[in-house]
Motif scaffolding. Structure first.
Motif, PDB file in Angstrom:
ATOM      1  N   ASN A 122      76.819  42.004  41.856  1.00  0.00           N
ATOM      2  CA  ASN A 122      78.091  41.835  41.156  1.00  0.00           C
ATOM      3  C   ASN A 122      78.400  43.003  40.228  1.00  0.00           C
ATOM      4  N   TYR A 123      77.460  43.989  40.161  1.00  0.00           N
ATOM      5  CA  TYR A 123      77.743  45.206  39.391  1.00  0.00           C
ATOM      6  C   TYR A 123      76.743  46.292  39.798  1.00  0.00           C
ATOM      7  N   TYR A 124      77.263  47.425  40.275  1.00  0.00           N
ATOM      8  CA  TYR A 124      76.413  48.571  40.599  1.00  0.00           C
ATOM      9  C   TYR A 124      76.294  49.452  39.358  1.00  0.00           C
ATOM     10  N   ASP A 125      75.057  49.666  38.938  1.00  0.00           N
ATOM     11  CA  ASP A 125      74.811  50.396  37.691  1.00  0.00           C
ATOM     12  C   ASP A 125      73.782  51.486  37.923  1.00  0.00           C
ATOM     13  N   GLY A 126      73.435  52.200  36.874  1.00  0.00           N
ATOM     14  CA  GLY A 126      72.415  53.243  36.927  1.00  0.00           C
ATOM     15  C   GLY A 126      71.959  53.556  35.518  1.00  0.00           C
ATOM     16  N   ILE A 215      77.094  59.661  21.967  1.00  0.00           N
ATOM     17  CA  ILE A 215      77.663  59.912  23.292  1.00  0.00           C
ATOM     18  C   ILE A 215      76.681  59.483  24.368  1.00  0.00           C
ATOM     19  N   VAL A 216      77.234  59.086  25.511  1.00  0.00           N
ATOM     20  CA  VAL A 216      76.415  58.776  26.682  1.00  0.00           C
ATOM     21  C   VAL A 216      76.382  60.019  27.557  1.00  0.00           C
ATOM     22  N   LEU A 217      75.191  60.506  27.849  1.00  0.00           N
ATOM     23  CA  LEU A 217      75.055  61.728  28.647  1.00  0.00           C
ATOM     24  C   LEU A 217      75.453  61.471  30.103  1.00  0.00           C
ATOM     25  N   PRO A 218      75.842  62.503  30.830  1.00  0.00           N
ATOM     26  CA  PRO A 218      76.405  62.304  32.170  1.00  0.00           C
ATOM     27  C   PRO A 218      75.406  61.909  33.250  1.00  0.00           C
ATOM     28  N   GLU A 219      74.135  62.215  33.076  1.00  0.00           N
ATOM     29  CA  GLU A 219      73.165  61.963  34.155  1.00  0.00           C
ATOM     30  C   GLU A 219      72.903  60.469  34.362  1.00  0.00           C
ATOM     31  N   ILE A 220      72.861  60.058  35.603  1.00  0.00           N
ATOM     32  CA  ILE A 220      72.413  58.724  36.003  1.00  0.00           C
ATOM     33  C   ILE A 220      71.122  58.934  36.783  1.00  0.00           C
ATOM     34  N   ILE A 221      70.025  58.353  36.308  1.00  0.00           N
ATOM     35  CA  ILE A 221      68.708  58.702  36.852  1.00  0.00           C
ATOM     36  C   ILE A 221      68.134  57.643  37.795  1.00  0.00           C
ATOM     37  N   SER A 222      68.892  56.590  38.078  1.00  0.00           N
ATOM     38  CA  SER A 222      68.349  55.550  38.956  1.00  0.00           C
ATOM     39  C   SER A 222      69.476  54.758  39.603  1.00  0.00           C
ATOM     40  N   LYS A 223      69.119  53.974  40.615  1.00  0.00           N
ATOM     41  CA  LYS A 223      70.038  53.021  41.212  1.00  0.00           C
ATOM     42  C   LYS A 223      69.716  51.639  40.641  1.00  0.00           C
ATOM     43  N   GLU A 224      70.723  50.961  40.113  1.00  0.00           N
ATOM     44  CA  GLU A 224      70.518  49.650  39.512  1.00  0.00           C
ATOM     45  C   GLU A 224      71.561  48.660  40.027  1.00  0.00           C
ATOM     46  N   PRO A 225      71.372  48.147  41.250  1.00  0.00           N
ATOM     47  CA  PRO A 225      72.281  47.105  41.746  1.00  0.00           C
ATOM     48  C   PRO A 225      71.955  45.777  41.060  1.00  0.00           C
ATOM     49  N   LEU A 226      72.876  45.279  40.260  1.00  0.00           N
ATOM     50  CA  LEU A 226      72.641  44.072  39.475  1.00  0.00           C
ATOM     51  C   LEU A 226      73.280  42.867  40.163  1.00  0.00           C
ATOM     52  N   ALA A 320      85.299  52.442  33.728  1.00  0.00           N
ATOM     53  CA  ALA A 320      86.081  52.651  34.944  1.00  0.00           C
ATOM     54  C   ALA A 320      85.433  51.910  36.110  1.00  0.00           C
ATOM     55  N   ARG A 321      86.235  51.489  37.096  1.00  0.00           N
ATOM     56  CA  ARG A 321      85.686  50.758  38.234  1.00  0.00           C
ATOM     57  C   ARG A 321      84.654  51.597  38.979  1.00  0.00           C
ATOM     58  N   GLY A 322      84.937  52.863  39.252  1.00  0.00           N
ATOM     59  CA  GLY A 322      83.963  53.723  39.915  1.00  0.00           C
ATOM     60  C   GLY A 322      83.435  53.109  41.191  1.00  0.00           C
ATOM     61  N   VAL A 323      82.111  53.061  41.333  1.00  0.00           N
ATOM     62  CA  VAL A 323      81.511  52.500  42.547  1.00  0.00           C
ATOM     63  C   VAL A 323      81.704  50.995  42.638  1.00  0.00           C
ATOM     64  N   ASN A 324      82.143  50.360  41.556  1.00  0.00           N
ATOM     65  CA  ASN A 324      82.392  48.926  41.584  1.00  0.00           C
ATOM     66  C   ASN A 324      83.793  48.578  42.077  1.00  0.00           C
ATOM     67  N   ALA A 325      84.532  49.593  42.528  1.00  0.00           N
ATOM     68  CA  ALA A 325      85.826  49.343  43.159  1.00  0.00           C
ATOM     69  C   ALA A 325      85.596  48.776  44.558  1.00  0.00           C
ATOM     70  N   LEU A 326      86.648  48.182  45.122  1.00  0.00           N
ATOM     71  CA  LEU A 326      86.558  47.690  46.494  1.00  0.00           C
ATOM     72  C   LEU A 326      86.273  48.836  47.460  1.00  0.00           C
ATOM     73  N   TRP A 327      85.667  48.524  48.580  1.00  0.00           N
ATOM     74  CA  TRP A 327      85.371  49.530  49.605  1.00  0.00           C
ATOM     75  C   TRP A 327      86.641  50.232  50.062  1.00  0.00           C
ATOM     76  N   SER A 328      87.757  49.520  50.060  1.00  0.00           N
ATOM     77  CA  SER A 328      89.028  50.092  50.507  1.00  0.00           C
ATOM     78  C   SER A 328      89.633  51.046  49.483  1.00  0.00           C
ATOM     79  N   LYS A 329      89.008  51.096  48.290  1.00  0.00           N
ATOM     80  CA  LYS A 329      89.492  51.990  47.233  1.00  0.00           C
ATOM     81  C   LYS A 329      88.399  52.958  46.781  1.00  0.00           C
ATOM     82  N   GLY A 330      87.478  53.239  47.691  1.00  0.00           N
ATOM     83  CA  GLY A 330      86.452  54.230  47.420  1.00  0.00           C
ATOM     84  C   GLY A 330      85.196  53.719  46.753  1.00  0.00           C
TER      85      GLY A 330
END
Length: 339
Positions: A122-126, A215-226, A320-330
């Motif tokens: 229900n939320y793709y994180d990193g 500030i939150v730094l730009p690097e995402i160092i892992s895959k966290e599918p929640l 921002a929705r980012g990777v949590n957007a629908l597949w039809s919206k990227g």
């Protein structure tokens, strides 16, 4: 935050207990007692947060409310059990809660050694890092030699070690058992950086004495599918939880919202008619009424509405929705068809 799996011996014992509990039929148990018992975070803005009156809000909270709506036609027939990272798996394995929706990462070890089963994402994180602006650090690659606050007993702690080792950098871990302790330690200056899931960093930043100083730094160092977890061995309950999430995603894709769901009952679109129970008997297939998805959207809304309200542009987090957007919206959000 993500806890390391328990020892093999404990896992085997609790796995047996989980199978015994599951065999009783969680859906029937929930219907009998008249409410859903949902394991949640102890307090993470945007995901699961009680106010002073004990009212819970957040993306994970709304997932639980959607399941209650699907079963009872009432999103308020749910009780929340706040659980620390250390407590969460045991609470589900023992039957203390009916499911766990607590920003928990789907990993292989958790899927195969705990007697539990993820019902979707229900939320793709990193995982990321937060630092003070005064450090003049713009990249996690500049953190060599830094002290880093982290919650112990989590995959966050393991990812942190992997990142610094892979980059050939040194660091000093400053570990605490509870997330609030990590936050307070970083805010008081006991460490240079704070690491957890990026969504958690945006949430925790709001709790700082001066949020604008960080500030939150730009690097995402892992895959966290929640995602939500249930006990293994109870496919009927697994289907209810899984298809509740799928219904929310399908509703967004089809443009079915809280505001127009009643109007959509008259739609001639076959996909919408199947979703809302006007054609077929898909609700009966998961032990619910055929209006199950209509009830979800009517009371809670589609996935996009829930996202924007809790963690998106309509929330203090402004994620921002980012990777949590629908597949039809990227994005990565994709539900199997209801048919």
């Amino acid at each position: 935050m993500k806890t390391k799996f328990v020892t093999a011996a404990l896992g085997a014992v609790l796995g047996f207990a989980a199978a015994t509990t599951a065999s009783a039929g969680t859906l029937d148990d929930v219907k009998t007692k008249g409410f859903l018992q949902c394991g949640s975070n102890t307090g993470l803005t945007g995901f699961a947060q009680p106010d002073t009156s004990g009212n819970w809000t957040g993306l994970d909270v709304e997932m639980c409310r959607a399941i209650a709506a699907a079963i009872f036609n009432d999103p308020n027939k749910v009780k929340f059990t706040p659980l620390t990272a250390k407590e969460r798996f045991t609470a589900l394995q023992s039957g203390e809660v009916d499911l766990l929706v607590r920003n928990t990462t789907w990993t292989m070890s958790r899927d195969t050694s705990l007697g539990l089963k993820f019902a979707g994402v229900n939320y793709y994180d990193g995982q990321g890092f937060m630092v003070r602006k005064s450090l003049n650090v713009t990249s996690a690659l500049n953190l060599s030699g830094a002290s880093v606050c982290v919650q112990t007993g989590t995959t966050t702690e393991l990812n942190l070690a992997d990142f610094f080792r892979s980059k050939g950098m040194k660091y000093e871990p400053v570990v605490f058992e509870k997330s609030d302790e990590v936050n307070k330690a970083y805010d008081s200056g006991r460490c240079d950086a704070f690491t957890t899931d990026a969504s958690g960093l945006y949430s925790e930043r709001l709790k700082m004495t001066n949020p604008g100083d960080h500030i939150v730094l730009p690097e995402i160092i892992s895959k966290e599918p929640l995602g939500p977890l249930v006990r293994q061995g109870d496919d009927a309950w697994f289907n209810v939880v899984k298809w509740t999430l799928n219904a929310m995603l399908t509703a967004e894709e089809l443009g079915v919202t809280k505001a127009n769901v009643d109007e959509m009952l008259n739609s001639t679109n076959p996909d919408i008619r199947r979703l809302l129970g006007k054609e077929g008997k898909y609700g009966e297939g998961i032990g619910l009424s055929n209006a199950w998805a209509y009830q979800i959207v009517k009371h809670v809304g589609n996935y996009g509405e829930s996202f924007e309200r809790t963690v998106g542009q309509g929330s203090p987090l402004k994620i921002a929705r980012g990777v949590n957007a629908l597949w039809s919206k990227g994005g990565l959000m994709y539900a199997p068809p209801i048919r």
